[in-house]
Design a protein around this motif. Structure first.
Motif, PDB file in Angstrom:
ATOM      1  N   UNK A 140       0.836  -1.205   0.000  1.00  8.32           N
ATOM      2  CA  UNK A 140       0.000   0.000   0.000  1.00  8.32           C
ATOM      3  C   UNK A 140       0.871   1.256   0.000  1.00  8.32           C
ATOM      4  N   UNK A 141       2.113   1.131   0.428  1.00 11.50           N
ATOM      5  CA  UNK A 141       3.069   2.238   0.399  1.00 11.50           C
ATOM      6  C   UNK A 141       3.954   2.195  -0.847  1.00 11.50           C
ATOM      7  N   UNK A 142       3.688   1.259  -1.754  1.00 10.87           N
ATOM      8  CA  UNK A 142       4.545   1.055  -2.916  1.00 10.87           C
ATOM      9  C   UNK A 142       4.072   1.757  -4.166  1.00 10.87           C
ATOM     10  N   UNK A 143       4.382   1.152  -5.302  1.00 12.77           N
ATOM     11  CA  UNK A 143       4.025   1.708  -6.611  1.00 12.77           C
ATOM     12  C   UNK A 143       2.520   1.606  -6.813  1.00 12.77           C
ATOM     13  N   UNK A 144       2.026   2.251  -7.864  1.00 13.92           N
ATOM     14  CA  UNK A 144       0.598   2.184  -8.173  1.00 13.92           C
ATOM     15  C   UNK A 144       0.146   0.742  -8.395  1.00 13.92           C
ATOM     16  N   UNK A 145       0.974  -0.032  -9.097  1.00 11.29           N
ATOM     17  CA  UNK A 145       0.628  -1.436  -9.353  1.00 11.29           C
ATOM     18  C   UNK A 145       0.580  -2.233  -8.047  1.00 11.29           C
ATOM     19  N   UNK A 146       1.535  -1.973  -7.163  1.00 12.43           N
ATOM     20  CA  UNK A 146       1.553  -2.670  -5.875  1.00 12.43           C
ATOM     21  C   UNK A 146       0.345  -2.263  -5.030  1.00 12.43           C
ATOM     22  N   UNK A 147       0.014  -0.974  -5.040  1.00 12.37           N
ATOM     23  CA  UNK A 147      -1.156  -0.499  -4.286  1.00 12.37           C
ATOM     24  C   UNK A 147      -2.427  -1.183  -4.795  1.00 12.37           C
ATOM     25  N   UNK A 148      -2.559  -1.281  -6.116  1.00 11.53           N
ATOM     26  CA  UNK A 148      -3.740  -1.924  -6.706  1.00 11.53           C
ATOM     27  C   UNK A 148      -3.823  -3.382  -6.269  1.00 11.53           C
ATOM     28  N   UNK A 149      -2.707  -4.081  -6.319  1.00  6.92           N
ATOM     29  CA  UNK A 149      -2.667  -5.486  -5.929  1.00  6.92           C
ATOM     30  C   UNK A 149      -3.044  -5.648  -4.455  1.00  6.92           C
ATOM     31  N   UNK A 150      -2.518  -4.782  -3.604  1.00 11.66           N
ATOM     32  CA  UNK A 150      -2.824  -4.863  -2.169  1.00 11.66           C
ATOM     33  C   UNK A 150      -4.299  -4.565  -1.909  1.00 11.66           C
ATOM     34  N   UNK A 151      -4.850  -3.572  -2.589  1.00 15.87           N
ATOM     35  CA  UNK A 151      -6.271  -3.237  -2.402  1.00 15.87           C
ATOM     36  C   UNK A 151      -7.169  -4.392  -2.836  1.00 15.87           C
ATOM     37  N   UNK A 152      -6.807  -5.067  -3.924  1.00 14.36           N
ATOM     38  CA  UNK A 152      -7.577  -6.228  -4.373  1.00 14.36           C
ATOM     39  C   UNK A 152      -7.497  -7.357  -3.358  1.00 14.36           C
ATOM     40  N   UNK A 153      -6.341  -7.520  -2.732  1.00 18.74           N
ATOM     41  CA  UNK A 153      -6.160  -8.586  -1.745  1.00 18.74           C
ATOM     42  C   UNK A 153      -6.907  -8.288  -0.447  1.00 18.74           C
ATOM     43  N   UNK A 154      -7.071  -7.022  -0.118  1.00 18.69           N
ATOM     44  CA  UNK A 154      -7.716  -6.637   1.142  1.00 18.69           C
ATOM     45  C   UNK A 154      -9.129  -7.194   1.297  1.00 18.69           C
ATOM     46  N   UNK A 155      -9.859  -7.322   0.185  1.00 18.23           N
ATOM     47  CA  UNK A 155     -11.253  -7.779   0.273  1.00 18.23           C
ATOM     48  C   UNK A 155     -11.364  -9.218   0.762  1.00 18.23           C
ATOM     49  N   UNK A 156     -10.289  -9.950   0.744  1.00 13.82           N
ATOM     50  CA  UNK A 156     -10.304 -11.355   1.154  1.00 13.82           C
ATOM     51  C   UNK A 156     -10.175 -11.525   2.661  1.00 13.82           C
ATOM     52  N   UNK A 157      -9.815 -10.438   3.355  1.00 10.83           N
ATOM     53  CA  UNK A 157      -9.461 -10.572   4.750  1.00 10.83           C
ATOM     54  C   UNK A 157     -10.477  -9.954   5.701  1.00 10.83           C
TER      55      UNK A 157
END
Length: 180
Positions: free
Chosen positions: A149-166
């Motif tokens: 979430x503190x990384x690149x735009x691509x990393x932020x997108x990936x982390x946000x998508x993963x958040x819904x699983x938790x």
């Protein structure tokens, strides 16, 4: 397990299959395994997938467990898929095989944080909406999310998508406040 976090971040499992009836692309267990094998080799990890046939209230199902290990440390994720032994157009072996493949795919999705929420395969409930269960992230998974979430735009997108699983604790939500 830092190797799992690295594999989750690097894994790209494209949707190489096409369903002409439903007109959508999807990924299979084989697609995921083909994409993850070089990363397992790179990080010196072993992936094991095991199936067990179970039954609850007379309904048979396959429970698949995908586990990753390195140097006696590991993580595992389990997924289930019901078996319709009377499914039209399939013999009993095909019904078991189809359920096994489905359960394995979702165990691998959970282990490697592969998001299938936009796949028709995962959104088509055939009139029977499944119960959604969220898991608590491990400390390492949560650290990965914060880092990305503190990384690149691509990393932020990936982390946000993963958040819904938790299913996050209030403390974890407070930590994420301002990052999302």
């Amino acid at each position: 397990m830092k190797e799992l976090i690295a594999i989750q971040a690097e894994l790209k499992a494209p949707k190489n299959q096409y369903n002409s009836f439903g007109k959508y692309k999807y990924r299979s267990v084989e697609d995921i395994l083909e994409a993850v094998k070089p990363l397992l080799l790179k990080y010196g990890c072993t992936l094991i997938i095991e199936d067990e046939v179970k039954e609850i209230a007379g309904i048979p199902f396959i429970e698949s467990t995908a586990s990753i290990q390195k140097d006696m440390e590991g993580r595992a994720v389990t997924a289930q898929a019901g078996i319709d032994i009377n499914r039209k157009g399939m013999d009993i072996a095909q019904s078991f095989g189809s359920s096994s493949s489905y359960a394995r795919k979702y165990a691998l999705n959970g282990l490697f944080l592969i998001d299938d929420t936009k796949d028709p395969d995962s959104t088509n409930d055939h009139g029977k909406a499944p119960a959604v269960t969220k898991t608590k992230p491990t400390d390492e998974q949560f650290a990965y999310l914060v880092r990305y979430l503190n990384g690149t735009d691509a990393q932020r997108k990936q982390a946000k998508e993963a958040l819904v699983k938790y299913d996050l604790t209030q403390e974890q939500l407070d930590t994420l406040d301002g990052l999302i």
